[in-house]
Design a protein around this motif. Sequence first.
Motif, PDB file in Angstrom:
ATOM      1  N   VAL A   1       0.851  -1.206   0.000  1.00  0.00           N
ATOM      2  CA  VAL A   1       0.000   0.000   0.000  1.00  0.00           C
ATOM      3  C   VAL A   1       0.882   1.250   0.000  1.00  0.00           C
ATOM      4  O   VAL A   1       1.873   1.311   0.727  1.00  0.00           O
ATOM      5  N   ILE A   2       0.515   2.209  -0.832  1.00  0.00           N
ATOM      6  CA  ILE A   2       1.181   3.517  -0.796  1.00  0.00           C
ATOM      7  C   ILE A   2       0.100   4.590  -0.690  1.00  0.00           C
ATOM      8  O   ILE A   2      -0.869   4.576  -1.451  1.00  0.00           O
TER       9      ILE A   2
ATOM     10  N   SER B   1     -26.582  -2.353 -10.077  1.00  0.00           N
ATOM     11  CA  SER B   1     -25.147  -2.519 -10.336  1.00  0.00           C
ATOM     12  C   SER B   1     -24.398  -2.697  -9.018  1.00  0.00           C
ATOM     13  O   SER B   1     -24.809  -2.156  -7.995  1.00  0.00           O
ATOM     14  N   VAL B   2     -23.323  -3.453  -9.070  1.00  0.00           N
ATOM     15  CA  VAL B   2     -22.468  -3.596  -7.884  1.00  0.00           C
ATOM     16  C   VAL B   2     -21.014  -3.385  -8.301  1.00  0.00           C
ATOM     17  O   VAL B   2     -20.651  -3.629  -9.456  1.00  0.00           O
ATOM     18  N   HIS B   3     -20.229  -2.912  -7.347  1.00  0.00           N
ATOM     19  CA  HIS B   3     -18.822  -2.677  -7.652  1.00  0.00           C
ATOM     20  C   HIS B   3     -18.020  -3.955  -7.454  1.00  0.00           C
ATOM     21  O   HIS B   3     -18.071  -4.563  -6.389  1.00  0.00           O
ATOM     22  N   THR B   4     -17.292  -4.348  -8.467  1.00  0.00           N
ATOM     23  CA  THR B   4     -16.413  -5.515  -8.367  1.00  0.00           C
ATOM     24  C   THR B   4     -14.974  -5.021  -8.315  1.00  0.00           C
ATOM     25  O   THR B   4     -14.562  -4.210  -9.151  1.00  0.00           O
ATOM     26  N   VAL B   5     -14.235  -5.505  -7.354  1.00  0.00           N
ATOM     27  CA  VAL B   5     -12.830  -5.106  -7.225  1.00  0.00           C
ATOM     28  C   VAL B   5     -11.991  -6.004  -8.132  1.00  0.00           C
ATOM     29  O   VAL B   5     -11.903  -7.217  -7.921  1.00  0.00           O
ATOM     30  N   MET B   6     -11.418  -5.399  -9.151  1.00  0.00           N
ATOM     31  CA  MET B   6     -10.662  -6.174 -10.147  1.00  0.00           C
ATOM     32  C   MET B   6      -9.583  -7.035  -9.502  1.00  0.00           C
ATOM     33  O   MET B   6      -9.416  -8.211  -9.843  1.00  0.00           O
ATOM     34  N   ALA B   7      -8.848  -6.456  -8.561  1.00  0.00           N
ATOM     35  CA  ALA B   7      -7.722  -7.182  -7.962  1.00  0.00           C
ATOM     36  C   ALA B   7      -8.169  -8.463  -7.267  1.00  0.00           C
ATOM     37  O   ALA B   7      -7.381  -9.396  -7.090  1.00  0.00           O
TER      38      ALA B   7
ATOM     39  N   THR C   1      -2.808  -6.525 -11.030  1.00  0.00           N
ATOM     40  CA  THR C   1      -3.657  -5.340 -10.961  1.00  0.00           C
ATOM     41  C   THR C   1      -3.013  -4.295 -10.074  1.00  0.00           C
ATOM     42  O   THR C   1      -2.533  -4.608  -8.975  1.00  0.00           O
ATOM     43  N   VAL C   2      -2.979  -3.074 -10.559  1.00  0.00           N
ATOM     44  CA  VAL C   2      -2.534  -1.956  -9.738  1.00  0.00           C
ATOM     45  C   VAL C   2      -3.789  -1.140  -9.467  1.00  0.00           C
ATOM     46  O   VAL C   2      -4.373  -0.553 -10.377  1.00  0.00           O
TER      47      VAL C   2
ATOM     48  N   LEU D   1      -2.509   3.607  -3.614  1.00  0.00           N
ATOM     49  CA  LEU D   1      -2.135   2.648  -4.632  1.00  0.00           C
ATOM     50  C   LEU D   1      -1.986   1.318  -3.909  1.00  0.00           C
ATOM     51  O   LEU D   1      -1.344   1.252  -2.864  1.00  0.00           O
ATOM     52  N   ILE D   2      -2.589   0.274  -4.467  1.00  0.00           N
ATOM     53  CA  ILE D   2      -2.435  -1.054  -3.872  1.00  0.00           C
ATOM     54  C   ILE D   2      -2.030  -2.028  -4.976  1.00  0.00           C
ATOM     55  O   ILE D   2      -2.578  -1.978  -6.081  1.00  0.00           O
ATOM     56  N   GLY D   3      -1.083  -2.858  -4.682  1.00  0.00           N
ATOM     57  CA  GLY D   3      -0.652  -3.822  -5.707  1.00  0.00           C
ATOM     58  C   GLY D   3       0.196  -4.916  -5.095  1.00  0.00           C
ATOM     59  O   GLY D   3       0.310  -5.022  -3.863  1.00  0.00           O
ATOM     60  N   SER D   4       0.807  -5.694  -5.944  1.00  0.00           N
ATOM     61  CA  SER D   4       1.673  -6.773  -5.465  1.00  0.00           C
ATOM     62  C   SER D   4       2.911  -6.146  -4.818  1.00  0.00           C
ATOM     63  O   SER D   4       3.251  -4.992  -5.085  1.00  0.00           O
ATOM     64  N   GLU D   5       3.611  -6.946  -4.048  1.00  0.00           N
ATOM     65  CA  GLU D   5       4.831  -6.432  -3.395  1.00  0.00           C
ATOM     66  C   GLU D   5       5.832  -5.930  -4.413  1.00  0.00           C
ATOM     67  O   GLU D   5       6.469  -4.900  -4.222  1.00  0.00           O
TER      68      GLU D   5
END
Length: 392
Positions: free
Chosen positions: A90-91, A209-215, A224-225, A244-248
Amino acid sequence: MRPLSDRVGTFTDSVIRRMTRISNKYGAINLSQGFPDLDPPKPMLGALAKAAYEGPHQYSITYGAQNLREKLAEKFNRVSGLNVDPDTQVIVTCGGTEAMMCAMMTVCNPGDRVMVFSPFYENYGADAILSGAEPVYIPLVPPEYEFDLSLIEQGFKEGAKAIIICNPSNPCGKVFTREELMAIGRLAVRYDAYVITDEVYEHMVYAPSVHTVMAGLPGMAERTVTCSSLSKTFSITGWRLGYLIGSEQVIEAAKKVHDFLTVGAPAPLQEAAVAGLSFGEDYYRELNILYTEKRNYFLAGLDRIGLKHNAPQGTYFVLIDISDFLALEQFKGYTDLEFCEWLIREIGVAAVPGSSFFREPVNDLIRLHFARGREVLDEALNRLSKLDQLLK
Ligand code: GLN
């Protein structure tokens, strides 16, 4: 003097933010740049006051205050089903704007192709130029803003390294379904590409509609970033807090970009934001109810006036079709920008010209937002009702 960089010659200032300046000049009701006029939640203001007296006033850890990153990770894990680590995944950024810029600079080499849906939030164009990426546009086709998956496959086949998905989508209000995201995700896996998402309107999604989190979709966590923001969710666009959330692996690289772009987001504001992220699910539910009401109220008002518009599934934007007006003698030869300038001066309502969002030569749409209080929306509708006379 020698000329400045080539890159600054290739894009204009933001039309969205320019419309705010023109709106202010004429004292119009500003429904152009999308920011809410709600007050931030009281507990956050209390925490901000406390931070003003007690600090922190010096830099936080460059990639974000520990307590805020922990809260962000907790929230994200709740909705995505993932288990991201607040220290390495996380940043905290200066708004969603920096998150997106940072993502692009982290993922792209100059010359890399990145797919962008059109219409798109205008920042992505500048983000691409500043990061050296070459945008490849995938049309979202009205009225449902559907896309042709084979064009995305084609884009990946031709080497696109990433795709940007704004979900819910500014300006057209599209909420990508789980199936659509899964289909894009499968292609991203097949062609080993990244998906950069912009989810700043994640809580402005209207049933069914519903929000789907791609990650959170199968196979997507590592590629996914996720970019998002606290601006809209807590009505604090001026605090400039995003993340920003993503892989390490991605985040380790992105931390360096972020560090040298901004050092960090404002420390006292991060501290105050922790109060907001400590709210339970009720907060998000109520926010959603509030925006659903605003949406229905404003769209019903537009219907009463007889303005043609889309039905956004998410965001707080609506696109108005102005083609009937442009067909009038009075507006002969007008661009949508000129129509918006006329609208500000003569009607007293500010909108964003649709052309600033489309790759295609679209000139007959303008964007309004409805993140305003009832009285402001009433007055805006009242002013807009004068438009009806023109068509009679
Ligand atoms: N996303 C908002 C809009 O489209 C504005 C955000 C901004 O200006 N930074 O109007």
